[in-house]
Write a protein that holds these residues in place. Sequence first.
Motif, mmCIF file in Angstrom:
data_model
loop_
_atom_site.group_PDB
_atom_site.id
_atom_site.type_symbol
_atom_site.label_atom_id
_atom_site.label_comp_id
_atom_site.label_asym_id
_atom_site.label_seq_id
_atom_site.Cartn_x
_atom_site.Cartn_y
_atom_site.Cartn_z
ATOM 1 N N LEU A 218 8.974 1.098 3.096
ATOM 2 C CA LEU A 218 9.987 1.532 2.138
ATOM 3 C C LEU A 218 9.836 3.042 1.957
ATOM 4 O O LEU A 218 8.779 3.518 1.546
ATOM 5 C CB LEU A 218 9.801 0.816 0.789
ATOM 6 N N ALA A 219 10.910 3.752 2.291
ATOM 7 C CA ALA A 219 10.865 5.211 2.213
ATOM 8 C C ALA A 219 10.986 5.651 0.759
ATOM 9 O O ALA A 219 11.901 5.231 0.050
ATOM 10 C CB ALA A 219 12.000 5.805 3.045
ATOM 11 N N GLY A 220 10.083 6.499 0.326
ATOM 12 C CA GLY A 220 10.066 6.938 -1.072
ATOM 13 C C GLY A 220 10.941 8.163 -1.299
ATOM 14 O O GLY A 220 10.912 9.103 -0.497
ATOM 15 N N VAL A 221 11.743 8.131 -2.370
ATOM 16 C CA VAL A 221 12.543 9.309 -2.716
ATOM 17 C C VAL A 221 12.459 9.561 -4.224
ATOM 18 O O VAL A 221 12.339 8.628 -5.010
ATOM 19 C CB VAL A 221 14.035 9.146 -2.320
ATOM 20 N N THR A 222 12.509 10.816 -4.580
ATOM 21 C CA THR A 222 12.532 11.214 -5.993
ATOM 22 C C THR A 222 13.595 12.286 -6.164
ATOM 23 O O THR A 222 13.515 13.343 -5.523
ATOM 24 C CB THR A 222 11.157 11.773 -6.435
ATOM 25 N N ALA B 80 -6.064 -3.741 7.290
ATOM 26 C CA ALA B 80 -6.726 -4.234 6.077
ATOM 27 C C ALA B 80 -5.928 -5.367 5.440
ATOM 28 O O ALA B 80 -6.473 -6.159 4.674
ATOM 29 C CB ALA B 80 -6.908 -3.079 5.080
ATOM 30 N N GLY B 81 -4.614 -5.417 5.742
ATOM 31 C CA GLY B 81 -3.809 -6.523 5.219
ATOM 32 C C GLY B 81 -2.551 -6.122 4.474
ATOM 33 O O GLY B 81 -1.905 -6.980 3.850
ATOM 34 N N ALA B 82 -2.184 -4.855 4.543
ATOM 35 C CA ALA B 82 -0.970 -4.420 3.832
ATOM 36 C C ALA B 82 0.261 -5.040 4.480
ATOM 37 O O ALA B 82 0.381 -5.062 5.709
ATOM 38 C CB ALA B 82 -0.857 -2.895 3.850
ATOM 39 N N GLU B 83 1.174 -5.543 3.636
ATOM 40 C CA GLU B 83 2.392 -6.183 4.130
ATOM 41 C C GLU B 83 3.639 -5.335 3.874
ATOM 42 O O GLU B 83 4.649 -5.515 4.543
ATOM 43 C CB GLU B 83 2.533 -7.556 3.464
ATOM 44 N N PHE B 84 3.572 -4.482 2.870
ATOM 45 C CA PHE B 84 4.645 -3.499 2.702
ATOM 46 C C PHE B 84 4.036 -2.159 2.309
ATOM 47 O O PHE B 84 2.911 -2.100 1.814
ATOM 48 C CB PHE B 84 5.712 -3.957 1.685
ATOM 49 N N ILE B 85 4.811 -1.114 2.609
ATOM 50 C CA ILE B 85 4.357 0.253 2.357
ATOM 51 C C ILE B 85 5.416 0.951 1.522
ATOM 52 O O ILE B 85 6.611 0.802 1.778
ATOM 53 C CB ILE B 85 4.214 1.030 3.705
ATOM 54 N N GLN B 86 4.995 1.677 0.511
ATOM 55 C CA GLN B 86 5.908 2.571 -0.197
ATOM 56 C C GLN B 86 5.385 3.980 0.036
ATOM 57 O O GLN B 86 4.210 4.256 -0.199
ATOM 58 C CB GLN B 86 5.956 2.218 -1.690
ATOM 59 N N THR B 87 6.250 4.858 0.549
ATOM 60 C CA THR B 87 5.741 6.177 0.930
ATOM 61 C C THR B 87 5.844 7.180 -0.214
ATOM 62 O O THR B 87 6.577 6.974 -1.186
ATOM 63 C CB THR B 87 6.502 6.775 2.143
ATOM 64 N N GLN B 88 5.125 8.263 -0.050
ATOM 65 C CA GLN B 88 5.250 9.438 -0.916
ATOM 66 C C GLN B 88 6.699 9.924 -0.842
ATOM 67 O O GLN B 88 7.401 9.651 0.137
ATOM 68 C CB GLN B 88 4.283 10.510 -0.373
ATOM 69 N N CYS B 89 7.155 10.644 -1.870
ATOM 70 C CA CYS B 89 8.544 11.139 -1.885
ATOM 71 C C CYS B 89 8.825 11.997 -0.652
ATOM 72 O O CYS B 89 8.033 12.867 -0.298
ATOM 73 C CB CYS B 89 8.830 12.016 -3.093
ATOM 74 N N ILE B 90 9.967 11.742 -0.074
ATOM 75 C CA ILE B 90 10.358 12.440 1.150
ATOM 76 C C ILE B 90 11.355 13.552 0.826
ATOM 77 O O ILE B 90 12.441 13.292 0.307
ATOM 78 C CB ILE B 90 11.011 11.447 2.139
ATOM 79 N N ALA C 281 0.856 -1.180 0.000
ATOM 80 C CA ALA C 281 0.000 0.000 0.000
ATOM 81 C C ALA C 281 0.891 1.228 0.000
ATOM 82 O O ALA C 281 2.073 1.150 0.336
ATOM 83 C CB ALA C 281 -0.894 0.011 1.234
ATOM 84 N N ALA C 282 0.285 2.351 -0.362
ATOM 85 C CA ALA C 282 1.025 3.610 -0.322
ATOM 86 C C ALA C 282 0.711 4.312 0.985
ATOM 87 O O ALA C 282 -0.338 4.071 1.598
ATOM 88 C CB ALA C 282 0.605 4.482 -1.499
ATOM 89 N N ALA C 283 1.630 5.158 1.417
ATOM 90 C CA ALA C 283 1.347 6.005 2.579
ATOM 91 C C ALA C 283 1.955 7.364 2.307
ATOM 92 O O ALA C 283 3.055 7.467 1.768
ATOM 93 C CB ALA C 283 1.948 5.413 3.843
ATOM 94 N N ASN C 284 1.199 8.390 2.643
ATOM 95 C CA ASN C 284 1.714 9.745 2.491
ATOM 96 C C ASN C 284 1.827 10.374 3.872
ATOM 97 O O ASN C 284 0.825 10.807 4.430
ATOM 98 C CB ASN C 284 0.809 10.576 1.595
ATOM 99 N N PRO C 285 3.041 10.418 4.423
ATOM 100 C CA PRO C 285 3.203 10.986 5.768
ATOM 101 C C PRO C 285 2.969 12.486 5.799
ATOM 102 O O PRO C 285 2.905 13.071 6.875
ATOM 103 C CB PRO C 285 4.672 10.688 6.111
ATOM 104 N N PHE C 286 2.856 13.101 4.615
ATOM 105 C CA PHE C 286 2.850 14.566 4.554
ATOM 106 C C PHE C 286 1.478 15.177 4.262
ATOM 107 O O PHE C 286 1.308 16.376 4.344
ATOM 108 C CB PHE C 286 3.847 15.045 3.486
ATOM 109 N N ALA C 287 0.520 14.346 3.898
ATOM 110 C CA ALA C 287 -0.799 14.902 3.583
ATOM 111 C C ALA C 287 -1.494 15.325 4.881
ATOM 112 O O ALA C 287 -1.050 15.002 5.979
ATOM 113 C CB ALA C 287 -1.641 13.875 2.832
#
Lengths: 222, 311
Positions: free
Chosen positions: B220-224, B185-195, B163-169
């Motif tokens: 998983l911390a997202g970076v762009t 809900a059942g998420a096993e891994f998370i990829q976040t919004q760009c940090i 699932a995605a997660a946005n720590p900044f919204a």
Amino acid sequence: MIVAKQKPLEEIIEELQDYTKILVAGCNECVTVCEAGGKKETAILASSLRMYFLNQGKDVKIDEVTLERQCDHEYLEEIRKVIGSYEAILSLACGVGVQFMAEKYFSVPVFPGVDTCFMGVTEERGVWSERCQGCGQCILARTAGICPVSRCAKRLLNGPCGGSTKGKCEIDKELDCAWQIIIDRLKELGKLEQYEQLSPIKDWSTERAGGPRKITREDIRQ
Amino acid sequence: MKEVKTPSKLEKILNAGHLAVTSECGPPRGSDPNVIINKAKMVKDHVDAINITDNQTSVTRLCSIASCIHLKLMGLEPVLQMVTRDRNRIAIQSDILGAASFDINNILCISGDHQKFGDNPKGQNVFDLDSMQLIQTVRYMRDEGKFLGGDDIDRPPRMFVGAAANPFADPFEIRVPRLAKKIAAGAEFIQTQCIYNVEKFKLWMKLARDRGLHKKVYILAGVTPLKSAGMAKYMRNRVPGMDVPEQVVKRMSGVPKDKQPEEGLEICIETIQQLKEEEGVAGFHIMAIEWEEKVPEIVEKSGLYPRPRIN
């Protein structure tokens, strides 16, 4: 109420080009409150049409009437005795009224004078906004009385999405994020822990998805 | 070590305690498979899995499933991104089975941007399910071996569910409860919004750790990497839910234009290095938008290379 807005005059004129005896029919209910198709708007529109046809050198008879409601037989029946003298009806009721008129006077062309938009409230005079989409299975009990079906642009039952910014929706900076309001309400009610309850997959069969809907109550049916 | 539930290579790497590295490739606006194949070639030796976006920003593109199949044919590990915007529950379940028939073993469940942002703003959206309900659906199909309608599935999908997660919204206070909800809900891994706002991300991680959520899900911390000061400003001002602090914009603007790409890469690498030590960060999701060729450099300079070999 049902909120509507009047169609552009040019579009209405286009619809009525072929007729010389037209009845403009307003409605005293919702469209009166949202100032789209009540008595006043009916009178103004009828005058505009008369003026237009006069300027075009066309002899078109435009009469006006405003019915109590166009979604009930008894009020629609009021024009039965005069309907024969018109070639077309322009109804300023919502889509419900236009159709009931068309069903009742089956051989008379009926045209819509308004665009029916949503079920909503008067925020202030001149500002109306949506509150309900009639999904047929109200979930307001678990969303602090604020509806994500009608007020979240993605209809998220477990919102908000990542696009909620400073209380506003990602699609429009003027639009409130429904989930921000839900969360603010939950906090106000001291029930923020409710947020973590998962909303189950919704049964959309009571909504548009299930086809045209009908309610029959045998206990009061005559 | 938790029990591995799927054949997913990503799951195995995370389960073995390695910092995972994923990247993403956006499919082309056309039917040339070489676009996706070439992007994948650029990153394949430096990442564990490659996300394929699903009509991102609601702009019509080659579909995610077909792109994932191209990756499978190259022997790579795709993460199928699936939005609920464009499919009802029949199409969702059908597409999951289609992907599973090619042994696509990872799925990222998201709602998707509103169609207003794309090339068909006048189209309908579906949203029969939301992202949480999509997570539940995949888990149900996998774990119970059943369709939502209750019938048995012959050869159920075996997907590692993300699932995605946005720590900044906004609102920030429910960002961790929302993570908890996705885990429930059942998420096993998370990829976040760009940090870009590292401090705010760390605060989010701390609040997540306070609830023990980092032990229930791999984050998983997202970076762009930023290509220019203009891109930094655009992301700050125009991309909903994106938090680009003033100091990042200043840093990008403070170097000559021809040096800005380098500065952007430097910021990206620093972010990864800072977060490598953050408790609960299980890996990195590097979204180098139309800049996939820089992924190897980012991974190497961040000390995340070579990647573990796991079968």
